[in-house]
Motif scaffolding. Structure first.
Motif, PDB file in Angstrom:
ATOM      1  N   GLY A   1      43.770 -31.031  66.914  1.00 25.07           N
ATOM      2  CA  GLY A   1      43.989 -29.639  67.295  1.00 25.07           C
ATOM      3  C   GLY A   1      45.301 -29.034  66.847  1.00 25.07           C
ATOM      4  N   CYS A   2      45.924 -29.548  65.800  1.00 28.33           N
ATOM      5  CA  CYS A   2      47.192 -28.975  65.328  1.00 28.33           C
ATOM      6  C   CYS A   2      46.971 -27.514  64.927  1.00 28.33           C
ATOM      7  N   ILE A   3      47.690 -26.617  65.559  1.00 27.42           N
ATOM      8  CA  ILE A   3      47.452 -25.200  65.332  1.00 27.42           C
ATOM      9  C   ILE A   3      47.790 -24.799  63.905  1.00 27.42           C
ATOM     10  N   TYR A   4      48.703 -25.490  63.260  1.00 27.02           N
ATOM     11  CA  TYR A   4      49.168 -25.134  61.918  1.00 27.02           C
ATOM     12  C   TYR A   4      48.320 -25.735  60.806  1.00 27.02           C
ATOM     13  N   CYS A   5      47.271 -26.471  61.136  1.00 26.69           N
ATOM     14  CA  CYS A   5      46.533 -27.252  60.130  1.00 26.69           C
ATOM     15  C   CYS A   5      45.953 -26.365  59.031  1.00 26.69           C
ATOM     16  N   TYR A   6      46.368 -26.617  57.801  1.00 28.58           N
ATOM     17  CA  TYR A   6      45.889 -25.810  56.672  1.00 28.58           C
ATOM     18  C   TYR A   6      44.433 -26.096  56.335  1.00 28.58           C
ATOM     19  N   ALA A   7      43.834 -27.141  56.944  1.00 21.68           N
ATOM     20  CA  ALA A   7      42.428 -27.456  56.678  1.00 21.68           C
ATOM     21  C   ALA A   7      41.479 -26.673  57.575  1.00 21.68           C
ATOM     22  N   ARG A   8      41.989 -25.951  58.549  1.00 18.34           N
ATOM     23  CA  ARG A   8      41.105 -25.218  59.459  1.00 18.34           C
ATOM     24  C   ARG A   8      40.111 -24.302  58.729  1.00 18.34           C
ATOM     25  N   PRO A   9      40.513 -23.568  57.684  1.00 19.20           N
ATOM     26  CA  PRO A   9      39.555 -22.681  57.021  1.00 19.20           C
ATOM     27  C   PRO A   9      38.355 -23.396  56.405  1.00 19.20           C
ATOM     28  N   THR A  10      38.420 -24.716  56.207  1.00 22.16           N
ATOM     29  CA  THR A  10      37.273 -25.412  55.625  1.00 22.16           C
ATOM     30  C   THR A  10      36.062 -25.393  56.549  1.00 22.16           C
ATOM     31  N   HIS A  11      36.285 -25.193  57.841  1.00 21.02           N
ATOM     32  CA  HIS A  11      35.149 -25.120  58.770  1.00 21.02           C
ATOM     33  C   HIS A  11      34.314 -23.867  58.529  1.00 21.02           C
ATOM     34  N   SER A  12      34.882 -22.881  57.846  1.00 25.02           N
ATOM     35  CA  SER A  12      34.125 -21.674  57.539  1.00 25.02           C
ATOM     36  C   SER A  12      32.937 -21.978  56.639  1.00 25.02           C
ATOM     37  N   TYR A  13      33.077 -22.986  55.784  1.00 23.71           N
ATOM     38  CA  TYR A  13      31.980 -23.357  54.889  1.00 23.71           C
ATOM     39  C   TYR A  13      30.810 -23.966  55.659  1.00 23.71           C
ATOM     40  N   LEU A  14      31.050 -24.382  56.887  1.00 22.70           N
ATOM     41  CA  LEU A  14      29.983 -24.922  57.742  1.00 22.70           C
ATOM     42  C   LEU A  14      29.428 -23.840  58.667  1.00 22.70           C
TER      43      LEU A  14
ATOM     44  N   GLU B   1      60.238 -33.176  70.603  1.00 25.88           N
ATOM     45  CA  GLU B   1      60.146 -32.599  71.939  1.00 25.88           C
ATOM     46  C   GLU B   1      58.722 -32.715  72.471  1.00 25.88           C
ATOM     47  N   PRO B   2      58.488 -33.498  73.528  1.00 26.25           N
ATOM     48  CA  PRO B   2      57.114 -33.671  74.057  1.00 26.25           C
ATOM     49  C   PRO B   2      56.449 -32.360  74.460  1.00 26.25           C
ATOM     50  N   GLU B   3      57.202 -31.435  75.052  1.00 21.79           N
ATOM     51  CA  GLU B   3      56.610 -30.179  75.498  1.00 21.79           C
ATOM     52  C   GLU B   3      56.115 -29.359  74.314  1.00 21.79           C
ATOM     53  N   VAL B   4      56.886 -29.331  73.243  1.00 20.55           N
ATOM     54  CA  VAL B   4      56.460 -28.601  72.046  1.00 20.55           C
ATOM     55  C   VAL B   4      55.235 -29.285  71.435  1.00 20.55           C
ATOM     56  N   ALA B   5      55.258 -30.605  71.363  1.00 17.30           N
ATOM     57  CA  ALA B   5      54.145 -31.354  70.769  1.00 17.30           C
ATOM     58  C   ALA B   5      52.844 -31.116  71.520  1.00 17.30           C
ATOM     59  N   ARG B   6      52.905 -30.980  72.830  1.00 20.69           N
ATOM     60  CA  ARG B   6      51.686 -30.834  73.628  1.00 20.69           C
ATOM     61  C   ARG B   6      50.943 -29.540  73.333  1.00 20.69           C
ATOM     62  N   THR B   7      51.640 -28.516  72.883  1.00 21.05           N
ATOM     63  CA  THR B   7      50.958 -27.275  72.530  1.00 21.05           C
ATOM     64  C   THR B   7      50.741 -27.164  71.026  1.00 21.05           C
ATOM     65  N   LEU B   8      51.665 -27.697  70.237  1.00 18.69           N
ATOM     66  CA  LEU B   8      51.596 -27.589  68.786  1.00 18.69           C
ATOM     67  C   LEU B   8      50.516 -28.489  68.206  1.00 18.69           C
ATOM     68  N   GLU B   9      50.359 -29.678  68.733  1.00 16.94           N
ATOM     69  CA  GLU B   9      49.398 -30.675  68.244  1.00 16.94           C
ATOM     70  C   GLU B   9      48.901 -31.473  69.460  1.00 16.94           C
ATOM     71  N   PRO B  10      48.058 -30.857  70.293  1.00 14.14           N
ATOM     72  CA  PRO B  10      47.810 -31.337  71.658  1.00 14.14           C
ATOM     73  C   PRO B  10      47.175 -32.705  71.799  1.00 14.14           C
ATOM     74  N   ARG B  11      46.369 -33.164  70.859  1.00 19.22           N
ATOM     75  CA  ARG B  11      45.692 -34.448  71.040  1.00 19.22           C
ATOM     76  C   ARG B  11      46.199 -35.518  70.066  1.00 19.22           C
ATOM     77  N   CYS B  12      47.391 -35.321  69.566  1.00 16.84           N
ATOM     78  CA  CYS B  12      48.032 -36.340  68.727  1.00 16.84           C
ATOM     79  C   CYS B  12      48.793 -37.326  69.605  1.00 16.84           C
ATOM     80  N   ALA B  13      49.155 -38.458  69.020  1.00 16.12           N
ATOM     81  CA  ALA B  13      50.065 -39.373  69.701  1.00 16.12           C
ATOM     82  C   ALA B  13      51.390 -38.656  69.944  1.00 16.12           C
ATOM     83  N   SER B  14      52.057 -39.008  71.018  1.00 12.25           N
ATOM     84  CA  SER B  14      53.333 -38.380  71.337  1.00 12.25           C
ATOM     85  C   SER B  14      54.364 -38.702  70.259  1.00 12.25           C
TER      86      SER B  14
END
Length: 390
Positions: free
Chosen positions: A111-124, A228-241
């Protein structure tokens, strides 16, 4: 006077196709969608190929629930199985250090909000927003297809990157083990590979990584965006800390696996002040080299990221986007090869100088790292059931 009844989000659907509101209509302030715990995107933004956009009146309900102190309902993750016809994806990009890559999964639960691969889901025909991190596709026959491609008479080996778009070690890999099967094949035929990941699950395959690294065939790139754990939890919520990822760097390094750290992406005023601290922590954990990119906002990533900023950093949102545009020639994104990774202008130059000086001071330049070998490759049998002659 009693409050008006709360609407069911399924009761009203508004179709929009570029039509303006009727003259004299009262202006309605848009309701900011409420973020969900454990998810990066704030909403399911329509993808760029849709000719009709349907707006369900659910964001208003979510907003009301949030004001009442109630948690938003969790969004489940669903996985679709796909049998692909080809696996290796080739590129000719001059700013990417490999010409072929493998992505075992479409979409990414991290769920990384910045992920540049997100637009690839448009092809689906799916949204790059919440769909990207909740509606995943697993290439269940990936290892069998890769075996056929590596066994082709005209195939010539070169370093293949695993996870360049979506993380090959996202949570569903724990059960599906598609990445594990790919590594087993690559190690068997002595093919060079690199892995990019934010997941500690990569440690599960330490036996294969250690074996490949011993002959100069493997390297792992661990992305550490913030400490920063707090930033990580919103920026990339389901990644390892962040702390867990540093332990992964240390574990791999102690096992003799060359580890690189990606301090990426650099987001002005969000994680940019941490740059030197991230690099120092990476060096202390045993990383041999570091890399960075500045924030990239192609296609739908730009509005999704701006929604995220308004939800989590409303006071800094305008300042952040102004700095992003300053590094992109006045635009939210510029796809030119020479600038898309590092940006341009004064701020981009300052980041480049800070990064270079810190890497030199910490010994993260990687000048002593030889390239991965390609001369040991032995093509596999096209059929895994067929035994080798020798």
């Amino acid at each position: 006077m009693s409050a008006p009844p709360r609407r069911n989000p399924a009761q009203r659907v508004v179709q929009t196709h570029g039509a303006a509101a009727p003259a004299g209509s009262p202006a309605v302030a848009p309701v900011l969608p409420a973020p969900r715990k454990g998810r990066g995107a704030v909403a399911n933004l329509p993808h760029r190929f849709e000719s009709l956009q349907r707006e369900v009146d659910g964001d208003a309900l979510d907003h009301a629930l949030r004001e009442d102190g109630a948690d938003l309902p969790p969004l489940p993750t669903t996985v679709m199985h796909e049998r692909v016809k080809s696996l290796l994806a080739y590129n000719e990009s001059p700013d990417i250090p490999f010409d072929r890559s493998i992505n075992p999964y479409r979409g990414c639960e991290h769920g990384c909000i910045y992920c540049y691969a997100r637009p690839t889901h448009s092809y689906l025909n799916l949204s790059p927003g919440l769909d990207f991190e909740t509606r995943l596709v697993a290439k269940v026959n990936a290892a069998a297809v890769l075996r056929e491609e590596l066994a082709a008479p005209g195939y010539r080996p070169a370093v293949v990157n695993i996870g360049s778009a979506t993380d090959a070690y996202q949570p569903i890999e724990r059960e599906l083990r598609i990445t594990r099967a790919l590594l087993e094949l690559l190690v068997q035929c002595r093919h060079p590979f690199t892995i990019v990941t934010k997941a500690s699950l990569v440690e599960r395959d330490l036996d294969l990584l250690r074996q490949a690294a011993a002959t100069g065939l493997a390297g792992v790139f661990v992305s550490i965006t913030t400490l920063e754990p707090e930033v990580a939890r919103t920026l990339e919520p389901r990644c390892a800390s962040p702390a867990r990822r540093l332990r992964t760097v240390e574990t791999l390094a102690r096992a003799g696996v060359p580890v690189h750290v990606n301090a990426a992406p650099i987001i002005p005023f969000i994680n940019e002040p941490e740059l030197e601290k991230i690099l120092a922590a990476a060096a202390a954990a045993g990383a041999r080299q570091a890399h960075y990119t500045v924030l990239r906002l192609p296609w739908e990533v730009s509005p999704l990221f701006e929604q995220w900023l308004q939800a989590h950093f409303p006071q800094s949102a305008e300042r952040v986007m102004n700095r992003v545009r300053e590094m992109r020639g006045g635009k939210a994104y510029d796809a030119q090869f020479k600038t898309r990774m590092k940006g341009e202008g004064v701020w981009a130059d300052l980041i480049r100088q800070r990064f270079a000086k810190a890497c030199t001071r910490l010994g993260l330049t990687g000048n002593d790292q030889p390239p991965l070998r390609t001369d040991l490759f032995a093509p596999p049998s096209p059929d895994e059931r067929q035994l080798g002659l020798f």
